[in-house]
Design an enzyme around this catalytic site. Structure first.
Site, PDB file in Angstrom:
ATOM      1  N   LYS A  96      39.355 -57.805  -9.595  1.00 46.35           N
ATOM      2  CA  LYS A  96      40.276 -58.175  -8.502  1.00 46.35           C
ATOM      3  C   LYS A  96      41.468 -58.971  -9.013  1.00 46.35           C
ATOM      4  O   LYS A  96      41.820 -60.029  -8.485  1.00 46.35           O
ATOM      5  CB  LYS A  96      39.535 -58.970  -7.423  1.00 46.35           C
ATOM      6  CG  LYS A  96      38.399 -58.177  -6.788  1.00 46.35           C
ATOM      7  CD  LYS A  96      37.758 -58.904  -5.636  1.00 46.35           C
ATOM      8  CE  LYS A  96      36.586 -58.154  -5.057  1.00 46.35           C
ATOM      9  NZ  LYS A  96      35.405 -58.059  -5.953  1.00 46.35           N
TER      10      LYS A  96
HETATM   11  O1  LIG Z   1      35.355 -56.104  -0.171  1.00 45.14           O
HETATM   12  C1  LIG Z   1      34.668 -56.250  -1.170  1.00 45.14           C
HETATM   13  C2  LIG Z   1      35.139 -56.073  -2.444  1.00 45.14           C
HETATM   14  C3  LIG Z   1      34.279 -56.193  -3.503  1.00 45.14           C
HETATM   15  N1  LIG Z   1      32.981 -56.523  -3.325  1.00 45.14           N
HETATM   16  C4  LIG Z   1      32.107 -56.622  -4.528  1.00 45.14           C
HETATM   17  O2  LIG Z   1      31.123 -55.595  -4.457  1.00 45.14           O
HETATM   18  C5  LIG Z   1      29.845 -56.115  -4.854  1.00 45.14           C
HETATM   19  C6  LIG Z   1      28.904 -56.086  -3.679  1.00 45.14           C
HETATM   20  O3  LIG Z   1      27.624 -56.474  -4.084  1.00 45.14           O
HETATM   21  P1  LIG Z   1      26.326 -56.285  -3.144  1.00 45.14           P
HETATM   22  O4  LIG Z   1      25.216 -56.885  -3.941  1.00 45.14           O
HETATM   23  O5  LIG Z   1      26.142 -54.802  -2.940  1.00 45.14           O
HETATM   24  O6  LIG Z   1      26.606 -57.009  -1.878  1.00 45.14           O
HETATM   25  C7  LIG Z   1      30.104 -57.511  -5.392  1.00 45.14           C
HETATM   26  O7  LIG Z   1      30.360 -57.419  -6.773  1.00 45.14           O
HETATM   27  C8  LIG Z   1      31.369 -57.942  -4.665  1.00 45.14           C
HETATM   28  O8  LIG Z   1      32.117 -58.869  -5.400  1.00 45.14           O
HETATM   29  C9  LIG Z   1      32.507 -56.690  -2.059  1.00 45.14           C
HETATM   30  O9  LIG Z   1      31.321 -56.973  -1.838  1.00 45.14           O
HETATM   31  N2  LIG Z   1      33.361 -56.558  -1.004  1.00 45.14           N
END
Ligand SMILES: O=c1ccn([C@@H]2O[C@H](COP(=O)(O)O)[C@@H](O)[C@H]2O)c(=O)[nH]1
Length: 278
Positions: A96
């Site tokens: 990001k």
């Molecule tokens: O809007 C967003 C953007 C990025 N993320 C990232 O995705 C994963 C989600 O992890 P989970 O364990 O499936 O919840 C994480 O690395 C976030 O930083 C997001 O969740 N939402």
């Protein structure tokens, strides 16, 4: 050099529409019986690579969980990226990044220049210094067949206050991001190389994603509460471009490699069930 959009389209055709994140949370390390240290991180990521690298279209290491161990964590990230690419999955590094253009050039070199130790297939980027400030990333990605996924409507509840605010012309901030990325993908076939991040948790947003022409990364599935069926509500007629993304939901099945693979098969099956009806 093939574009990222073309490579992603092929990977999804061959392996199915799925991105799995490698997010070595302290809680997951403990659950896997590993110490919250560099050795634990190394063991965790090697197991994840073994389970995911030869079967998932896109693997998304979350940079923060590597950076928290300093240079030794970043060295493990470099090696994880190499191993994943060798195993045949596309690597989307979730960092990001975003800044003024001259600094974005350095981020672009770090992640999208093939000579960099952190070279990946695609990165996530933040547009809040203006989508135009990300131009050096878009340019280097286009030159080397890379991709950039720009945050549009994120999965966290706090995002809406910024992303749904109205600009002077009446569009939301998110819609201006969507429109600018759509322009970048114009004419690309079968898929553009510039994607958006749109959370699976956000419900029916009233935003028009139909002209994006690139991939729509959908985090928020599993641990954050969204299920595959929510993709229909969020993406409507744009389902064809959706790349569902899970991290903890899959990783919590470890450390057994067969169990991790079974979790991948399960979530992929659920997503296919929704995406096939598009
Ligand atoms: O809007 C967003 C953007 C990025 N993320 C990232 O995705 C994963 C989600 O992890 P989970 O364990 O499936 O919840 C994480 O690395 C976030 O930083 C997001 O969740 N939402």
């Amino acid at each position: 050099m093939e574009s990222f959009g073309t490579r992603l389209h092929r990977a999804v055709t061959e392996r199915g529409p799925l991105c799995v994140g490698i997010d070595p949370h302290p809680g997951l390390l403990a659950r896997w019986g590993l110490a919250d240290d560099v050795q634990g991180l190394d063991r965790f990521t090697r197991t994840a690579v073994e389970a995911l690298g030869d079967r998932v279209a896109v693997v998304k290491p979350q940079s923060a969980f590597f950076e928290r161990f300093g240079s030794r964590g970043v060295a493990i990230l470099e090696s994880t990226i190499r191993q994943l690419r060798e195993a045949g999955s596309l690597v989307l590094l979730d960092v990001k990044r975003g800044d003024i253009g001259s600094t974005v050039s350095a981020y672009a070199s770090a992640y999208l220049d093939p000579s960099s130790p952190l070279y990946v297939d695609a990165v996530t980027a933040s547009p809040y210094l203006g989508v135009g400030s990300l131009a050096p990333m878009f340019e280097l990605a286009a030159e080397h067949g890379g991709g950039v996924f720009v945050l549009a409507l994120t999965s966290n509840p706090e995002g809406a206050a910024v992303q749904r605010a109205r600009t002077a012309d009446g569009r939301t901030v998110a819609q201006t991001v969507i429109d600018e990325i759509s322009q970048l993908n114009r004419g690309a076939s079968p898929l553009g190389s510039f994607g958006l991040v749109v959370g699976a948790t956000i419900g029916d947003t009233g935003h028009d994603l139909s002209g994006v022409g690139g991939p729509l990364l959908a985090p928020g599935l599993g641990a954050q509460g969204a299920g595959a069926a929510d993709l229909r509500t969020v993406f409507g007629s744009s389902l064809a471009a959706v790349l569902p993304s899970y991290s903890r939901e899959v990783l919590s099945a470890g450390p057994d490699v067969a169990a991790l693979r079974a979790a991948v098969d399960r979530v992929l099956g659920e997503c296919r069930g929704v995406l096939a009806a598009r």
